[in-house]
Design a protein around this motif. Structure first.
Motif, short mmCIF file in Angstrom:
data_model
loop_
_atom_site.label_atom_id
_atom_site.label_comp_id
_atom_site.label_asym_id
_atom_site.label_seq_id
_atom_site.Cartn_x
_atom_site.Cartn_y
_atom_site.Cartn_z
N PHE A 265 18.68 61.25 40.00
CA PHE A 265 19.90 62.32 39.73
C PHE A 265 19.35 63.59 39.85
O PHE A 265 20.56 64.68 40.18
CB PHE A 265 19.75 63.07 38.17
CG PHE A 265 21.11 62.85 37.30
CD1 PHE A 265 22.32 63.18 37.25
CD2 PHE A 265 20.28 64.83 37.16
CE1 PHE A 265 22.63 64.14 36.35
CE2 PHE A 265 21.45 65.82 36.38
CZ PHE A 265 22.60 65.61 36.17
N ALA A 266 18.43 63.99 39.53
CA ALA A 266 17.75 65.77 40.02
C ALA A 266 17.64 65.78 41.54
O ALA A 266 18.18 67.08 42.33
CB ALA A 266 16.40 66.09 39.95
N ILE A 267 17.01 64.51 42.60
CA ILE A 267 17.25 65.00 43.83
C ILE A 267 18.79 64.91 44.77
O ILE A 267 19.21 65.81 45.37
CB ILE A 267 16.96 63.58 44.73
CG1 ILE A 267 14.97 63.80 44.01
CG2 ILE A 267 17.08 63.68 46.06
CD1 ILE A 267 14.14 62.61 44.85
N CYS A 268 19.64 64.10 44.07
CA CYS A 268 21.37 63.79 44.25
C CYS A 268 21.67 64.92 43.95
O CYS A 268 22.48 65.77 44.46
CB CYS A 268 22.05 62.49 43.56
SG CYS A 268 22.21 61.36 44.39
N LEU A 269 21.39 65.81 43.12
CA LEU A 269 22.55 67.54 42.26
C LEU A 269 21.47 68.81 43.66
O LEU A 269 22.08 69.44 43.98
CB LEU A 269 21.82 67.44 40.60
CG LEU A 269 22.47 68.62 40.05
CD1 LEU A 269 24.21 68.10 40.19
CD2 LEU A 269 22.18 68.50 38.62
N PHE A 270 20.15 68.03 43.55
CA PHE A 270 20.02 69.42 44.63
C PHE A 270 20.42 69.35 45.94
O PHE A 270 20.80 70.13 45.99
CB PHE A 270 18.22 68.99 44.53
CG PHE A 270 17.62 70.05 45.30
CD1 PHE A 270 17.43 71.52 45.44
CD2 PHE A 270 17.26 69.76 46.93
CE1 PHE A 270 17.55 72.33 46.44
CE2 PHE A 270 17.06 70.77 47.71
CZ PHE A 270 16.43 71.66 47.47
#
Length: 396
Positions: A265-270
């Motif tokens: 989730f964090a990588i996709c959002l970043f």
């Protein structure tokens, strides 16, 4: 008789050749490198949004994780680490980290607060309502961006832009209709209403954040916006995390699947946050929001395999309609009003980049449109006197 047949054949060939010629010119004007760049960039954003939606749904449905602020916290931390370091390494004293912070810190706090709460409300909505409802209701971002772009950024839209928006929005009910066959139990209806309200509020806040992002990217830089958003977003989401979700995180069983979903989730959002300003700079906040409507289609298609949704041909029809709307919207560019002085959210004084400094306009007694005859004569007279004076000096 043969002459008539030949004449008809020649005229039909002429019509076909003219039609093909005009069609080729239209395609050449439309499918430019810039348009293809915007289209591909928009679809990459859609896939990243799809990744955040699927991971959020899996975290709640499969592992009962309800920590929307914690999911976004790591993204803001990554933004702060990457882009604040870049800002700190800048040699230009006007746009390094210290000067940007000193000049516009409180304005970026407002934008970061709005963005953090938008993420919180949207992710929280997945816990109460269905993916279908969120896909329909998050389209409220489009009219919010449309209105704010008109009122705040002073963008002026043509008929093709309005028609393109309408066509794109028509594609969304097709997709929702395809996925709305399932009946909602009576006991779930109050929770669904709460989830719908959270989604509407979050999508409206996204509209404000997107318009502020468009202005900041056009007048300052992508690195500045992302660095400041990450810096203040980390503090705001960190405080909110301690207040609201400390108990949830301490009670959570940190299995490797949960950790991987948090990281995904964090990588996709970043990646989404890093790419979003670029596509906005190529086009506009409204164009990007129209393009990412296809994220709902991607989410539903992936949900067929992950959540065992039933495939429906209307998914493809919806995707096609949205793409047609994007093409219609892109037929003609938007234009800005002559004066943009009403928007002062970020404008200040010493901290503006050299790229964004406004050039002074020539004003006359009748305004910037056209000189009167008297003014033209006075300009000509002054110019001739100046020239005569120079020639006299050179002769002397």
């Amino acid at each position: 008789m043969e002459n008539e047949v030949n004449a008809r054949g020649t005229s039909s060939q002429g019509i076909c050749s003219r039609f093909l010629s005009h069609l080729g010119i239209l395609i050449g004007r439309l499918f430019t490198t810039n348009f293809l760049k915007i289209l591909i960039g928009g679809q990459l954003l859609s896939l990243l949004i799809c990744g955040t939606a699927i991971t959020s749904q899996l975290l709640f449905d499969k592992y009962q994780v309800s920590a929307p602020t914690a999911q976004s916290f790591l993204n803001y931390l990554l933004l702060a680490v990457v882009y604040c370091v870049i800002l700190a390494c800048r040699r230009n004293p006007q746009d390094n980290l210290f000067e940007v912070f000193k000049a516009r810190w409180w304005k970026y706090i407002i934008v970061a607060f709005v963005d953090v709460e938008a993420n919180y409300l949207i992710v929280k909505a997945y816990h109460f309502t269905t993916l279908t409802s969120i896909q329909l209701l998050d389209c409220i971002t489009i009219p919010v961006v449309l209105i704010l772009s008109f009122l705040v950024l002073r963008v002026r839209f043509g008929k093709n832009h309005i028609l393109g928006v309408v066509i794109c929005v028509i594609g969304v009910p097709l997709m929702v209709w395809a996925d709305s066959m399932k009946d909602t139990p009576e006991e779930d209806k109050p929770q669904k209403a709460l989830g719908d309200a959270l989604c509407l509020a979050g999508a409206s806040l996204y509209g404000f954040s997107n318009v502020a992002e468009e202005y900041a990217v056009r007048h300052f830089s992508r690195v500045e916006f992302l660095g400041m958003l990450g810096l203040f977003g980390t503090f705001i989401s960190g405080i909110q995390l301690i207040i609201l979700e400390r108990g949830e995180l301490t009670a959570l069983v940190w299995r490797y699947e949960v950790v991987l979903l948090f990281l995904a989730f964090a990588i996709c959002l970043f990646c989404l946050y890093s790419l979003f300003p670029l596509v906005i700079k190529w086009s506009s906040a409204l164009t990007v929001n129209l393009s990412i409507l296809t994220a709902d289609v991607y989410s539903l298609i992936i949900s067929i395999f992950v959540f065992k949704y039933t495939f429906n041909a209307l998914y493809l029809a919806s995707f096609s309609v949205i793409l047609v709307g994007i093409v219609v919207y892109s037929l003609l560019p938007t234009r800005e009003a002559a004066s943009n002085s009403r928007y002062n959210l970020f404008k200040d004084e010493p901290g503006m980049n050299s790229e964004s400094e406004e050039r002074p306009a020539l004003h006359t007694a009748t305004g910037p449109e056209e000189l009167t005859e008297e003014e033209k004569e006075s300009w000509h007279k002054a110019a001739s006197e100046s020239l005569n004076g120079k020639s006299g000096d050179s002769e002397a």
